[in-house]
Design an enzyme around this catalytic site. Structure first.
Site, PDB file in Angstrom:
ATOM      1  N   ASN A  46      -1.245  -6.901   9.717  1.00 52.88           N
ATOM      2  CA  ASN A  46      -1.246  -7.180   8.281  1.00 52.88           C
ATOM      3  C   ASN A  46      -0.539  -6.018   7.589  1.00 52.88           C
ATOM      4  O   ASN A  46      -1.149  -4.992   7.293  1.00 52.88           O
ATOM      5  CB  ASN A  46      -2.686  -7.331   7.795  1.00 52.88           C
ATOM      6  CG  ASN A  46      -2.782  -7.805   6.362  1.00 52.88           C
ATOM      7  OD1 ASN A  46      -1.803  -7.811   5.626  1.00 52.88           O
ATOM      8  ND2 ASN A  46      -3.974  -8.207   5.947  1.00 52.88           N
ATOM      9  N   LYS A 104      -2.591  -2.742   8.651  1.00 54.51           N
ATOM     10  CA  LYS A 104      -3.914  -2.990   9.210  1.00 54.51           C
ATOM     11  C   LYS A 104      -3.762  -3.938  10.390  1.00 54.51           C
ATOM     12  O   LYS A 104      -2.903  -4.822  10.366  1.00 54.51           O
ATOM     13  CB  LYS A 104      -4.836  -3.623   8.165  1.00 54.51           C
ATOM     14  CG  LYS A 104      -5.170  -2.716   6.992  1.00 54.51           C
ATOM     15  CD  LYS A 104      -6.242  -3.313   6.107  1.00 54.51           C
ATOM     16  CE  LYS A 104      -5.764  -4.562   5.399  1.00 54.51           C
ATOM     17  NZ  LYS A 104      -6.769  -5.139   4.487  1.00 54.51           N
ATOM     18  N   ARG A 116       1.040 -11.429   9.234  1.00 53.57           N
ATOM     19  CA  ARG A 116       0.912 -11.973   7.884  1.00 53.57           C
ATOM     20  C   ARG A 116       2.291 -11.930   7.239  1.00 53.57           C
ATOM     21  O   ARG A 116       2.902 -10.868   7.098  1.00 53.57           O
ATOM     22  CB  ARG A 116      -0.071 -11.146   7.067  1.00 53.57           C
ATOM     23  CG  ARG A 116      -0.093 -11.513   5.581  1.00 53.57           C
ATOM     24  CD  ARG A 116      -1.111 -10.669   4.843  1.00 53.57           C
ATOM     25  NE  ARG A 116      -0.971 -10.800   3.407  1.00 53.57           N
ATOM     26  CZ  ARG A 116      -0.533  -9.842   2.589  1.00 53.57           C
ATOM     27  NH1 ARG A 116      -0.182  -8.661   3.080  1.00 53.57           N
ATOM     28  NH2 ARG A 116      -0.446 -10.038   1.294  1.00 53.57           N
ATOM     29  N   HIS A 168      -1.918 -14.806  -1.399  1.00 50.25           N
ATOM     30  CA  HIS A 168      -3.260 -14.420  -0.943  1.00 50.25           C
ATOM     31  C   HIS A 168      -3.987 -15.578  -0.257  1.00 50.25           C
ATOM     32  O   HIS A 168      -5.215 -15.611  -0.196  1.00 50.25           O
ATOM     33  CB  HIS A 168      -4.123 -13.889  -2.103  1.00 50.25           C
ATOM     34  CG  HIS A 168      -3.638 -12.591  -2.685  1.00 50.25           C
ATOM     35  ND1 HIS A 168      -3.343 -12.442  -4.026  1.00 50.25           N
ATOM     36  CD2 HIS A 168      -3.357 -11.399  -2.108  1.00 50.25           C
ATOM     37  CE1 HIS A 168      -2.918 -11.209  -4.242  1.00 50.25           C
ATOM     38  NE2 HIS A 168      -2.912 -10.558  -3.089  1.00 50.25           N
ATOM     39  N   HIS A 210      -9.437 -12.677  -5.937  1.00 50.32           N
ATOM     40  CA  HIS A 210      -9.009 -11.655  -4.981  1.00 50.32           C
ATOM     41  C   HIS A 210      -8.415 -10.520  -5.800  1.00 50.32           C
ATOM     42  O   HIS A 210      -7.289 -10.614  -6.297  1.00 50.32           O
ATOM     43  CB  HIS A 210      -7.974 -12.222  -4.006  1.00 50.32           C
ATOM     44  CG  HIS A 210      -7.457 -11.207  -3.032  1.00 50.32           C
ATOM     45  ND1 HIS A 210      -7.842 -11.179  -1.714  1.00 50.32           N
ATOM     46  CD2 HIS A 210      -6.606 -10.160  -3.193  1.00 50.32           C
ATOM     47  CE1 HIS A 210      -7.240 -10.171  -1.100  1.00 50.32           C
ATOM     48  NE2 HIS A 210      -6.479  -9.538  -1.980  1.00 50.32           N
ATOM     49  N   LEU A 211      -9.181  -9.442  -5.941  1.00 44.24           N
ATOM     50  CA  LEU A 211      -8.772  -8.340  -6.799  1.00 44.24           C
ATOM     51  C   LEU A 211      -8.562  -7.093  -5.952  1.00 44.24           C
ATOM     52  O   LEU A 211      -9.491  -6.573  -5.333  1.00 44.24           O
ATOM     53  CB  LEU A 211      -9.848  -8.065  -7.864  1.00 44.24           C
ATOM     54  CG  LEU A 211     -10.282  -9.263  -8.716  1.00 44.24           C
ATOM     55  CD1 LEU A 211     -11.340  -8.843  -9.724  1.00 44.24           C
ATOM     56  CD2 LEU A 211      -9.086  -9.906  -9.411  1.00 44.24           C
ATOM     57  N   GLY A 212      -7.316  -6.639  -5.917  1.00 38.57           N
ATOM     58  CA  GLY A 212      -6.962  -5.427  -5.202  1.00 38.57           C
ATOM     59  C   GLY A 212      -5.715  -4.860  -5.842  1.00 38.57           C
ATOM     60  O   GLY A 212      -5.429  -5.127  -7.013  1.00 38.57           O
ATOM     61  N   ARG A 225       2.322  -3.953 -10.516  1.00 36.38           N
ATOM     62  CA  ARG A 225       3.035  -5.153 -10.953  1.00 36.38           C
ATOM     63  C   ARG A 225       2.493  -5.634 -12.291  1.00 36.38           C
ATOM     64  O   ARG A 225       1.293  -5.592 -12.542  1.00 36.38           O
ATOM     65  CB  ARG A 225       2.911  -6.256  -9.898  1.00 36.38           C
ATOM     66  CG  ARG A 225       3.820  -6.069  -8.701  1.00 36.38           C
ATOM     67  CD  ARG A 225       3.497  -7.062  -7.599  1.00 36.38           C
ATOM     68  NE  ARG A 225       2.508  -6.528  -6.669  1.00 36.38           N
ATOM     69  CZ  ARG A 225       1.832  -7.257  -5.793  1.00 36.38           C
ATOM     70  NH1 ARG A 225       2.001  -8.566  -5.747  1.00 36.38           N
ATOM     71  NH2 ARG A 225       0.981  -6.683  -4.968  1.00 36.38           N
ATOM     72  N   ARG A 268     -10.038   3.020  -8.717  1.00 35.22           N
ATOM     73  CA  ARG A 268     -11.094   4.026  -8.594  1.00 35.22           C
ATOM     74  C   ARG A 268     -10.800   5.238  -9.477  1.00 35.22           C
ATOM     75  O   ARG A 268     -11.708   5.762 -10.148  1.00 35.22           O
ATOM     76  CB  ARG A 268     -11.236   4.449  -7.129  1.00 35.22           C
ATOM     77  CG  ARG A 268     -11.756   3.345  -6.216  1.00 35.22           C
ATOM     78  CD  ARG A 268     -11.575   3.703  -4.754  1.00 35.22           C
ATOM     79  NE  ARG A 268     -10.151   3.825  -4.416  1.00 35.22           N
ATOM     80  CZ  ARG A 268      -9.697   4.001  -3.180  1.00 35.22           C
ATOM     81  NH1 ARG A 268     -10.539   4.088  -2.165  1.00 35.22           N
ATOM     82  NH2 ARG A 268      -8.385   4.098  -2.951  1.00 35.22           N
ATOM     83  N   ILE A 325     -10.977  -4.242  -4.967  1.00 38.48           N
ATOM     84  CA  ILE A 325     -11.602  -4.046  -6.275  1.00 38.48           C
ATOM     85  C   ILE A 325     -12.763  -5.020  -6.455  1.00 38.48           C
ATOM     86  O   ILE A 325     -13.850  -4.644  -6.896  1.00 38.48           O
ATOM     87  CB  ILE A 325     -10.571  -4.217  -7.405  1.00 38.48           C
ATOM     88  CG1 ILE A 325      -9.499  -3.127  -7.328  1.00 38.48           C
ATOM     89  CG2 ILE A 325     -11.246  -4.197  -8.771  1.00 38.48           C
ATOM     90  CD1 ILE A 325      -8.334  -3.323  -8.292  1.00 38.48           C
ATOM     91  N   GLY A 326     -12.542  -6.273  -6.115  1.00 35.01           N
ATOM     92  CA  GLY A 326     -13.578  -7.283  -6.300  1.00 35.01           C
ATOM     93  C   GLY A 326     -14.843  -6.988  -5.518  1.00 35.01           C
ATOM     94  O   GLY A 326     -15.962  -7.261  -5.982  1.00 35.01           O
ATOM     95  N   GLU A 375      -8.476 -11.279   6.000  1.00 32.17           N
ATOM     96  CA  GLU A 375      -7.224 -11.980   6.281  1.00 32.17           C
ATOM     97  C   GLU A 375      -6.929 -11.983   7.776  1.00 32.17           C
ATOM     98  O   GLU A 375      -6.381 -12.947   8.311  1.00 32.17           O
ATOM     99  CB  GLU A 375      -6.085 -11.309   5.517  1.00 32.17           C
ATOM    100  CG  GLU A 375      -6.195 -11.468   4.012  1.00 32.17           C
ATOM    101  CD  GLU A 375      -5.288 -10.524   3.236  1.00 32.17           C
ATOM    102  OE1 GLU A 375      -4.765 -10.932   2.179  1.00 32.17           O
ATOM    103  OE2 GLU A 375      -5.109  -9.368   3.675  1.00 32.17           O
TER     104      GLU A 375
END
Length: 396
Positions: A9, A16, A92, A180, A207-209, A240, A284, A328-329, A378
């Site tokens: 990924n 990852k 991915r 996503h 999906h929050l990142g 973005r 963060r 984040i989520g 994922e």
């Protein structure tokens, strides 16, 4: 001994990966890891499912070649499997366009077709395809499989899939694809496992990142999403911009005399949380900062998430559940709180204690909308796709 698949990924600065046993049932995670070539000392680290470190190697930045750490991974996996077979490597791939609605074995023809989609995901597509070429050079005999972030949304239909531009452009593939998908697919599966009755409900998954988007789910299928032709659309993200007035782009090109490349760089890499705060793309850091600009960046982020949840609820003709996932989520308590407070008019109520503890169910007892936190994977979705495709290729 059953076969294994390695899934990769690729992100903006790291890769990852997960190694899965693909026996006759559900793929089982054997180990997971991170390949990070952007650190001062590039490294690869592998851990078991519980997080215990199994292998770690660092290479001097100046001396390391691009594929050295990948070579280290494959050498370690060969020892780890101890005679077991690495059946495939899954990747991915962010954009599959019109032609790729499911996982495919990667051939030179496939690779050329995916390269041609780079203008639709100029930051992501090259980063996804680079490991494919690296694996080709290191393990030319291994089967490689592409798993697409757009595939889960492939069934989107008008009006959700359509832009209000002349139809001849839609005929050329200018439409809303969504992204996503591997994450949304995993969460849809987890919802069905947690409570089968959720399959019939109207769910929005957030999906929050660093990249962020929403998906409207009904009966486990995507019926709307916030990203469009490219991963630039929709929510405010780390760097973005998300949805923007097209007139802004015309102004930048015509009045500011920026080139198309300069505008692309601005929108993809200098905007979002970083652009608004002027300090960081990391949620963060923004949540910990006392600076007004940091608070304003978080405020716009949660405002846009809540606004788009309402859009997704319109597509679904109601809202029964809201699911938070992504970095984040899953971890930002304050972000979940702010989003849900903005959605109070829809009947969303949080249990502050459950939210603070990061429990799976965080809705208050009197909430008309269920609210959950579900960690995504994922890599698991990719392993499932690889296993299914490999089984389908076995002749009876």
């Amino acid at each position: 001994m059953s076969d294994s698949v390695l899934v990769l990924n690729a992100g903006s600065s790291s890769v990852k990966f997960g190694l899965f046993d693909i026996g006759p049932t559900e793929p089982a995670l054997q180990c997971k890891g991170l390949l990070d070539e952007q650190e001062q000392v590039p490294r690869v680290v592998v851990s078991d499912a519980s997080g215990k470190t199994l292998f770690e190697k660092r290479r001097a930045s100046g001396a390391a070649k691009d594929n050295d750490l990948f070579a280290d991974i494959f050498a370690w996996i060969e020892d780890y499997l101890a005679g077991g077979r690495l059946a495939a490597v899954g990747h991915r791939i962010v954009h599959g366009g019109r032609d790729f609605a499911g996982p495919v074995v990667i051939t030179e023809q496939t690779l050329a077709a995916l390269d041609a989609l780079t203008p639709l995901a100029p930051l992501h597509q090259p980063r996804c395809l680079a490991p494919v070429r690296t694996v080709q050079s290191l393990q030319p005999e291994v089967t490689q499989i592409a798993c697409f972030d757009t595939a889960f949304h492939h069934g989107l239909t008008p009006p959700a899939s359509r832009f209000a531009i002349p139809r001849q452009f839609e005929a050329r593939g200018i439409r809303r694809y969504g992204f996503h998908g591997l994450s949304f697919e995993y969460v849809a599966g987890r919802l069905a496992a947690i409570a089968p009755q959720w399959a019939e409900k109207r769910i929005v998954v957030a999906h929050l990142g660093n990249g962020a988007s929403l998906c409207a789910l009904h009966r486990g299928k995507s019926v709307d999403t916030t990203m469009g032709l490219t991963p630039l659309d929709g929510l405010v993200m780390g760097t973005r911009c998300g949805t923007i007035d097209p007139g802004v782009l015309l102004y930048l090109l015509q009045q500011e005399k920026m080139s198309a490349d300069e505008v692309q760089h601005l929108l993809y890499e200098k905007s979002g949380l970083l652009g608004i705060s002027g300090m960081s793309a990391d949620m963060r850091a923004l949540l910990a900062s006392p600076e007004a600009a940091a608070r304003e960046a978080v405020d716009l982020f949660t405002f846009r998430v809540a606004a788009e949840v309402a859009v997704m609820a319109t597509t679904l003709a109601g809202l029964d559940g809201l699911v938070f996932t992504g970095g984040i989520g899953e971890h930002a308590v304050e972000v979940r709180q702010q989003v849900c407070e903005r959605l109070a008019w829809l009947g969303v109520r949080l249990d502050a204690s459950a939210n603070g503890k990061g429990q799976q169910r965080i809705a208050a007892a009197d909430s008309r909308v269920d609210v959950l936190v579900i960690p995504t994977s994922e890599e698991t979705s990719m392993a499932r796709h690889c296993a299914a495709l490999l089984r389908s290729r076995v002749k009876p």
